[in-house]
Write a protein that holds these residues in place. Structure first.
Motif, mmCIF file in Angstrom:
data_model
loop_
_atom_site.group_PDB
_atom_site.id
_atom_site.type_symbol
_atom_site.label_atom_id
_atom_site.label_comp_id
_atom_site.label_asym_id
_atom_site.label_seq_id
_atom_site.Cartn_x
_atom_site.Cartn_y
_atom_site.Cartn_z
ATOM 1 N N LYS A 189 9.791 -5.257 0.095
ATOM 2 C CA LYS A 189 9.880 -3.932 -0.761
ATOM 3 C C LYS A 189 11.307 -3.273 -0.437
ATOM 4 O O LYS A 189 11.564 -2.732 -1.306
ATOM 5 C CB LYS A 189 8.530 -3.202 -0.251
ATOM 6 N N GLY A 201 13.833 -4.353 -2.299
ATOM 7 C CA GLY A 201 13.793 -4.278 -3.800
ATOM 8 C C GLY A 201 13.044 -5.428 -4.378
ATOM 9 O O GLY A 201 13.086 -5.865 -5.522
ATOM 10 N N LYS A 202 12.305 -6.266 -3.478
ATOM 11 C CA LYS A 202 11.476 -7.297 -4.062
ATOM 12 C C LYS A 202 10.160 -7.151 -4.020
ATOM 13 O O LYS A 202 9.281 -7.897 -3.331
ATOM 14 C CB LYS A 202 11.812 -8.675 -3.299
ATOM 15 N N SER A 203 9.402 -6.138 -4.737
ATOM 16 C CA SER A 203 8.369 -5.887 -4.935
ATOM 17 C C SER A 203 7.223 -7.031 -5.311
ATOM 18 O O SER A 203 6.053 -7.215 -4.908
ATOM 19 C CB SER A 203 7.756 -4.403 -5.707
ATOM 20 N N GLU A 204 7.695 -7.537 -6.336
ATOM 21 C CA GLU A 204 7.055 -8.558 -7.002
ATOM 22 C C GLU A 204 6.910 -9.781 -6.182
ATOM 23 O O GLU A 204 5.666 -10.143 -5.906
ATOM 24 C CB GLU A 204 7.920 -9.104 -8.241
ATOM 25 N N ALA A 223 6.639 -9.435 -2.720
ATOM 26 C CA ALA A 223 5.969 -8.990 -1.883
ATOM 27 C C ALA A 223 4.479 -9.053 -2.376
ATOM 28 O O ALA A 223 3.474 -9.392 -1.575
ATOM 29 C CB ALA A 223 6.336 -7.381 -1.492
ATOM 30 N N SER A 224 4.095 -8.943 -3.488
ATOM 31 C CA SER A 224 2.948 -8.912 -4.035
ATOM 32 C C SER A 224 2.187 -10.159 -4.038
ATOM 33 O O SER A 224 1.139 -10.594 -4.226
ATOM 34 C CB SER A 224 2.537 -8.208 -5.424
ATOM 35 N N GLY A 269 5.808 -8.061 3.830
ATOM 36 C CA GLY A 269 5.665 -7.520 2.468
ATOM 37 C C GLY A 269 6.585 -6.082 2.572
ATOM 38 O O GLY A 269 7.057 -5.778 1.545
ATOM 39 N N ARG A 270 6.466 -5.466 3.659
ATOM 40 C CA ARG A 270 7.314 -4.274 3.754
ATOM 41 C C ARG A 270 8.827 -4.473 3.636
ATOM 42 O O ARG A 270 9.651 -3.922 2.966
ATOM 43 C CB ARG A 270 7.206 -3.427 5.001
#
Ligand code: ADP
Ligand code: MG
Length: 432
Positions: free
Chosen positions: A126, A129-132, A134-135, A122-123
């Motif tokens: 992030k 720049g791929k938070s979506e 990661a979630s 997940g980190r």
């Protein structure tokens, strides 16, 4: 002593969502099946008859199994922690299918460390720049789930002052994986001790009611993280194993359940009618289990064995040759398979092996991060494991769950070997 980080992929790997769900959906069925096999003395005896003639390790385990049954089982609570492993076989039309590699019924590891990998990946996502994305990584906590099974068995054993004993190797390379599970037990006010076979030989004893004591402390649950390969045993260790198996303590697994996880049993399960006989009245479970089977073949002496041996010698890349061993690095492939099989094709030794169809997954690119190894992109394939936990008291199943997952990824040039063997690394599934 040196502490290294556990190896992991830089990025999570794509896993077909439908196959991931299929693997979870069949886990309770596999729990039931393993438990049923472990209680079926005739089935184990018949299935392992040819193997124990030529494989000394399986034979020794089997002798202990027979001995404790003859003496009468003192244990009445049973705890199974297993991990069913799969690969995604790529069919001729490119559709992936879930195929079981094996089920591990003793010392199935990495439930601890893998409880942390989703956070790592997940980190990384992030940072990229791929938070979506990661979630979308799934939560996964086998540490807690395995500990809940151990805690349930401890509770049913019924002695507040008794401890859980992790039985560990002489030289322990994977201690932090075990500590994750251990911590969950301490959090629930259950005391944990870590001992080796040698300690059991020196300080273990049974009282008149076959209660197990270590250094004067009563042991409720013995959780084996060793004892699955011949090199774990010398004569004293075999005696220690017998003492543990005789005891009233909940063994995870008991020796019958360990035998249920042999490659020979796996091969026998694929024979027509076997699953139906083991799980009468569970037609849907049987169908779900069977759907995950790859082709498995007996090398027992006789016409059928001769025929498949000849086929494999002619076309070795279609198969994997497996001895009755665990822990990775034992299987034979390709030219080596051909040579070994040619050598043993007319000898009883061949019955210590089974043949399996080789599963061919679609490779993907990833980086495998290992301490002190150069960083480079590799063509990789992944193996998905689903943890299963169950607890039985007498005849009654009181817990039966899927307990989280493990994804291990390796470069395609390695035919065999897991994380402990230094080949595969920890990964996180990204469902597609
Ligand atoms: P072990 O008990 O030593 O872990 P496995 O049956 O899991 O034995 O085999 C070890 C490794 O070999 C697996 O992790 C997988 O990478 C590879 N392997 C095993 N069976 C097959 C198969 N049928 N097709 C392709 N690869 C296989
Ligand atoms: Mg394996």
């Amino acid at each position: 002593q040196v502490v290294n980080y556990a190896p992991f992929t830089l990025l999570p790997s794509a896993v077909p969502g439908a196959l991931f769900e299929q693997a979870y959906a069949v886990q309770q069925d596999f729990n039931l099946l393993v438990d049923a096999i472990s209680q079926n003395k005739e089935f184990l005896e018949r299935t392992l008859a040819s193997t124990i003639k030529v494989d000394d390790f399986t034979a020794r385990l089997f002798r202990i199994h027979v001995q404790v049954l003859e003496e009468g089982l003192a244990q009445s609570v049973f705890l199974g922690i297993n991990r069913s492993d799969y690969m995604f076989d790529c069919g001729v039309d490119g559709t992936p299918a879930l195929k079981q590699i094996e089920i591990n019924t003793i010392a199935a590891s990495f439930g601890g460390l893998t409880s942390r990998t989703a956070a790592v990946h997940g980190r990384v996502l992030k940072v990229l720049g791929k938070s979506e994305e990661a979630s979308r990584l799934l939560p996964n906590n086998p540490s807690e789930e395995l500990a809940l099974g151990i805690a349930k068995a401890w509770e049913l054993y019924g002695s507040q002052s008794a401890v859980v004993m992790f039985l560990v190797e002489e030289a322990q390379r994977n201690i932090f994986d075990q500590r994750c599970v251990e911590n969950e037990l301490w959090n629930r006010n259950i005391r944990v001790i870590r001992k080796r076979f040698r300690d059991v030989f020196e300080k273990g004893s049974l009282d008149d009611a076959k209660r197990l004591y270590m250094d004067g402390q009563e042991v409720a649950v013995v959780y084996y993280r060793e004892g699955y390969v011949p090199k774990n045993y010398d004569q004293q260790n075999w005696e220690a194993r017998l003492l543990l198996e005789r005891s009233r303590a909940v063994k995870c697994p008991d020796i019958a359940t360990q035998l249920a996880g042999t490659k020979k049993v796996q091969q026998e399960l694929s024979q027509p009618g076997t699953l139906e006989r083991l799980l009468p009245g569970h037609a849907e479970a049987v169908a779900r289990i069977r759907a995950t089977f790859a082709g498995l073949y007996s090398l027992d002496l006789g016409e059928e064995g001769d025929k498949i041996a000849a086929t494999a010698i002619a076309d070795p890349d279609r198969f994997v040759l497996k001895p009755q061993r665990e822990g990775g690095g034992n299987n034979l492939y390709g030219e080596e398979l051909r040579q070994v099989l040619e050598k043993i094709r007319d000898s009883p030794e061949r019955t210590s092996y089974i043949l399996m169809d080789k599963i061919k997954p679609q490779p993907a690119m990833n980086y495998l991060l290992r301490a002190h190894s150069p960083l480079r992109v590799s063509e990789c394939i992944s193996e998905l494991g689903i943890f299963g936990v169950y607890v039985r008291q007498g005849k009654e199943m009181v817990m039966n769950k899927a307990a989280g997952h493990l994804l291990r990824t390796k470069a395609i040039e390695h035919a065999d070997g897991g994380v402990a063997a230094g080949v595969a690394v920890l990964d996180t599934p990204y469902l597609v």
